[in-house]
Design a protein around this motif. Structure first.
Motif, PDB file in Angstrom:
ATOM      1  N   LYS A 147       0.840  -1.191   0.000  1.00 48.71           N
ATOM      2  CA  LYS A 147       0.000   0.000   0.000  1.00 48.71           C
ATOM      3  C   LYS A 147       0.877   1.243   0.000  1.00 48.71           C
ATOM      4  CE  LYS A 147      -4.512   1.337   1.626  1.00 48.71           C
ATOM      5  NZ  LYS A 147      -5.648   0.941   2.450  1.00 48.71           N
ATOM      6  N   GLY A 205      -4.919  -6.557   5.333  1.00 51.50           N
ATOM      7  CA  GLY A 205      -4.555  -6.023   6.638  1.00 51.50           C
ATOM      8  C   GLY A 205      -3.344  -6.671   7.260  1.00 51.50           C
ATOM      9  N   GLN A 206      -2.689  -7.610   6.555  1.00 50.90           N
ATOM     10  CA  GLN A 206      -1.555  -8.335   7.116  1.00 50.90           C
ATOM     11  C   GLN A 206      -0.285  -8.032   6.325  1.00 50.90           C
ATOM     12  OE1 GLN A 206      -2.101 -10.148   9.883  1.00 50.90           O
ATOM     13  NE2 GLN A 206      -4.238  -9.552   9.764  1.00 50.90           N
ATOM     14  N   THR A 207       0.836  -7.927   7.038  1.00 54.47           N
ATOM     15  CA  THR A 207       2.137  -7.698   6.414  1.00 54.47           C
ATOM     16  C   THR A 207       2.869  -9.020   6.285  1.00 54.47           C
ATOM     17  OG1 THR A 207       2.243  -5.510   7.419  1.00 54.47           O
ATOM     18  CG2 THR A 207       4.284  -6.400   6.537  1.00 54.47           C
ATOM     19  N   GLN A 222       0.966 -10.859  14.674  1.00 55.36           N
ATOM     20  CA  GLN A 222       0.220 -10.571  13.457  1.00 55.36           C
ATOM     21  C   GLN A 222       0.362 -11.735  12.480  1.00 55.36           C
ATOM     22  OE1 GLN A 222       1.738  -7.407  10.985  1.00 55.36           O
ATOM     23  NE2 GLN A 222      -0.301  -6.589  10.666  1.00 55.36           N
ATOM     24  N   LEU A 234     -10.347  -9.886  10.535  1.00 58.13           N
ATOM     25  CA  LEU A 234      -8.998  -9.514  10.111  1.00 58.13           C
ATOM     26  C   LEU A 234      -8.963  -8.998   8.689  1.00 58.13           C
ATOM     27  CD1 LEU A 234      -6.923 -12.460  11.619  1.00 58.13           C
ATOM     28  CD2 LEU A 234      -7.110 -10.130  12.462  1.00 58.13           C
ATOM     29  N   LEU A 243      -9.833  -6.710   5.647  1.00 53.20           N
ATOM     30  CA  LEU A 243     -10.261  -5.332   5.485  1.00 53.20           C
ATOM     31  C   LEU A 243     -10.939  -5.159   4.143  1.00 53.20           C
ATOM     32  CD1 LEU A 243      -7.090  -3.542   6.849  1.00 53.20           C
ATOM     33  CD2 LEU A 243      -9.097  -4.343   8.083  1.00 53.20           C
ATOM     34  N   ASN A 301     -11.961  -3.194   0.616  1.00 54.51           N
ATOM     35  CA  ASN A 301     -11.171  -2.437  -0.349  1.00 54.51           C
ATOM     36  C   ASN A 301     -11.933  -1.205  -0.782  1.00 54.51           C
ATOM     37  OD1 ASN A 301      -8.789  -4.012  -0.616  1.00 54.51           O
ATOM     38  ND2 ASN A 301     -10.034  -5.590  -1.582  1.00 54.51           N
TER      39      ASN A 301
END
Length: 581
Positions: free
Chosen positions: A220, A271-273, A284, A302, A304, A306
């Protein structure tokens, strides 16, 4: 030259040769931008190999599961990618007196040294700075059981070695008040710093040669914001210009290909890296690992949505002046499954910069549309006081004729949801919202209220009739009503209006001024009501009783009316509802 307070810096002359390998910074060759701020980044370049290992600078923070490194070329294959901390050498301009002394190894100087009450001057040659190497510190100080972590950097002592006629003097740097260089001052100093990077291990015909390597990931920070300019012509044709605003808060682009996606992307783990990023938290990653029901992307909250974003912070460009970059070139567009992709070539845009570029120009046929929606007027039995009656009166008075234009998409690309500026004869009319329309579809763009067309409503009770046994219930009345609507056209040309009236009850009849036309009547279901503005159809605010819905439908009456210029047309309707006393 007087010395300021001194920091411990690292000179290249005292560093082991293994510390001198730089990280290769791979440029962005292609970036695919989505409107929600995600971007698919592809970085690629040629990196030197050291025993089959390429060191790559710039560790990304990808969306979980989207990081894919690669290597290409004949006989070249990627075996693994390791993210970690690397000790690398960087060249900088020496700014302080200590930095100049450190970088000037082998240079003759005239030293002014403070020794108590006196200052001593003498000639010397800089030998270097005593330094403890990283290997020495690891061997003596590091706990083997502690594992990895950031690499150890060499530590320089507070003294400098100066060779004089008497031998090599060990001089505290803090005692040197000033010095004169015999010769040119050093222009750079090599320092060792810790950076995050990637070790790409590849098999290649020449393990110490070069290899083409790359990274592909979703992250992002880069988005495109579509904007439309619509110029309405007198011939029923509109000139439509699509402009893209590029917002770069992710990574520098230089002569890159940028693809702009129209459509709703799906990133299930947005929402996760990814664990490849050293900044990801362990818990996480643990949460992401527990998502075993991939068919339900709302598990544990968890995932998200768009949603399209239109605003993002702006930071200034980094670095000094850059040569003027060529303007981006539009290279067409193409469909990809449920998405449509525009392609821009030769895009140069630094992180923190913004750009606007014309994406597409085309013509679209359009027609003006005038509509009026008159809301439900609650039964007077529900209006308990004058305040509620005034509120209903205000609601009816606020009903206006809405003017919009309906554009037919005859191009090969879809219209996308975006702000739109509308002009006619060079005069701005409104800013509105363009809605999505596939090729062959239509999009309605609102222009606002048609102030030259007015609507007046009157309703009254015409009779009451007792219903002593209505569906097995007593004490009911059948209340009959009549309504009339006047539409006045003050425009210089005839205007066709679609007029809709919502009625609380069953409509018995409706008149139409044109003999060959009739008004459309239909009872609305739950899905129909859900699609209407709440203010136009909601009776719950007035305390409607539970039995009301089972006996009294919500009915819609629709007229298509053409009103000549300067004239008024009237329509009427009759309906009834049941009320229990």
């Amino acid at each position: 030259m007087k010395l300021a307070p001194l920091a411990l810096l690292l000179a290249s002359s005292m560093l082991p040769p293994s510390a001198r390998a730089d990280l290769e910074r791979l440029p962005v060759v292609e970036l695919t931008a989505f409107k929600d701020g995600h971007a698919l980044v592809r970085r690629e370049g040629t990196a030197p190999l050291n025993g089959g290992v390429a060191l790559v600078d710039g560790l990304p923070e990808p969306v979980f599961g989207t990081f894919w490194p690669y290597a290409k070329g004949e006989g070249v294959e990627l075996k693994s990618a390791v993210a970690g901390y690397q000790a690398v050498t960087v060249n900088r301009t020496p700014l302080s007196a200590e930095e100049i002394l450190t970088a000037a190894v082998g240079t003759q100087i005239i030293v002014h040294e403070s020794r108590g009450e006196e200052d001593v001057s003498y000639a010397a040659t800089i030998v270097g700075r005593p330094t403890r190497s990283a290997e020495e510190q690891d061997r003596n100080d590091r706990d083997p059981a502690a594992g990895g972590g950031q690499p150890t950097l060499p530590v320089r002592g507070p003294t400098i070695l100066l060779k004089t006629d008497q031998g090599v003097r060990v001089v505290p740097i803090g005692s040197i008040t000033e010095f004169t260089l015999v010769g040119d001052a050093p222009k750079t100093i090599e320092e060792q710093v810790v950076k995050t990077g990637l070790k790409l291990r590849v098999t290649a015909p020449e393990p110490d040669g070069e290899a083409a390597v790359g990274l592909s990931y979703v992250q992002k920070g880069f988005k495109w914001v579509p904007q439309y300019k619509i110029s309405l012509g007198e011939d029923g044709q509109a000139k439509v210009v699509l402009q893209a605003a590029l917002v770069n808060d992710l990574i520098d682009l230089e002569d890159a290909t940028v693809r702009l996606v129209v459509g709703v992307p799906t990133f299930a783990f947005a929402g996760q890296t990814d664990p490849i990023s050293l900044q990801v938290a362990y818990d996480q990653v643990n949460q992401a690992r527990r998502l075993n029901a991939l068919s339900d992307f709302t598990t544990d909250g968890l995932m998200l949505s768009n949603a399209v974003q239109t605003q993002m912070r702006s930071s200034g460009p980094r670095g000094g002046e850059r040569p003027e970059a060529p303007a981006p070139e539009m290279a067409g567009g193409a469909r990809a499954e449920d998405l449509f992709v525009y392609t821009l070539e030769h895009v140069t845009l630094a992180k923190g910069e913004r750009m606007t570029v014309t994406v597409k120009e085309f013509e679209a046929p359009y027609e003006d549309r005038y509509e009026a929606l008159l809301p439900l007027v609650p039964p007077r039995e529900l209006l308990s006081d004058d305040n509620e009656r005034r509120r209903v009166g205000s609601l009816v008075a606020a009903s206006t004729v809405r003017h919009s234009v309906v554009l037919t998409n005859v191009s090969d690309a879809p219209f996308t949801t975006a702000p739109a500026l509308l002009y006619r004869d060079g005069q701005i009319l409104a800013q509105s919202l363009m809605t999505y329309a596939a090729p062959g579809g239509t999009a309605e763009v609102n222009l606002g209220s048609a102030v030259e067309v007015s609507v007046d409503l009157e309703e009254s009770i015409t009779g009451r009739k007792a219903e002593p046994n209505l569906r097995g219930m007593d004490r009911f009345e059948r209340i009959a009503l009549r309504g009339s609507i006047e539409i006045t056209n003050r425009r210089p040309e005839a205007t066709t209006i679609r007029l809709t009236k919502l009625v609380p009850g069953e409509v018995d009849s409706a008149t139409h001024p044109a003999k060959d036309q009739t008004a459309e009547r239909r009872e609305l279901g739950p899905a129909d009501i859900a699609g209407l503005p709440d203010s136009a159809v909601n009776l719950s605010r007035y305390g409607v009783p539970n039995w009301w819905v089972s006996l009294n439908p919500t009915t819609e009456v629709v007229w298509e009316l053409t009103v000549p210029p300067g004239e008024t047309v009237e329509v009427s309707y009759q309906w009834h509802y049941f009320w229990r006393w």
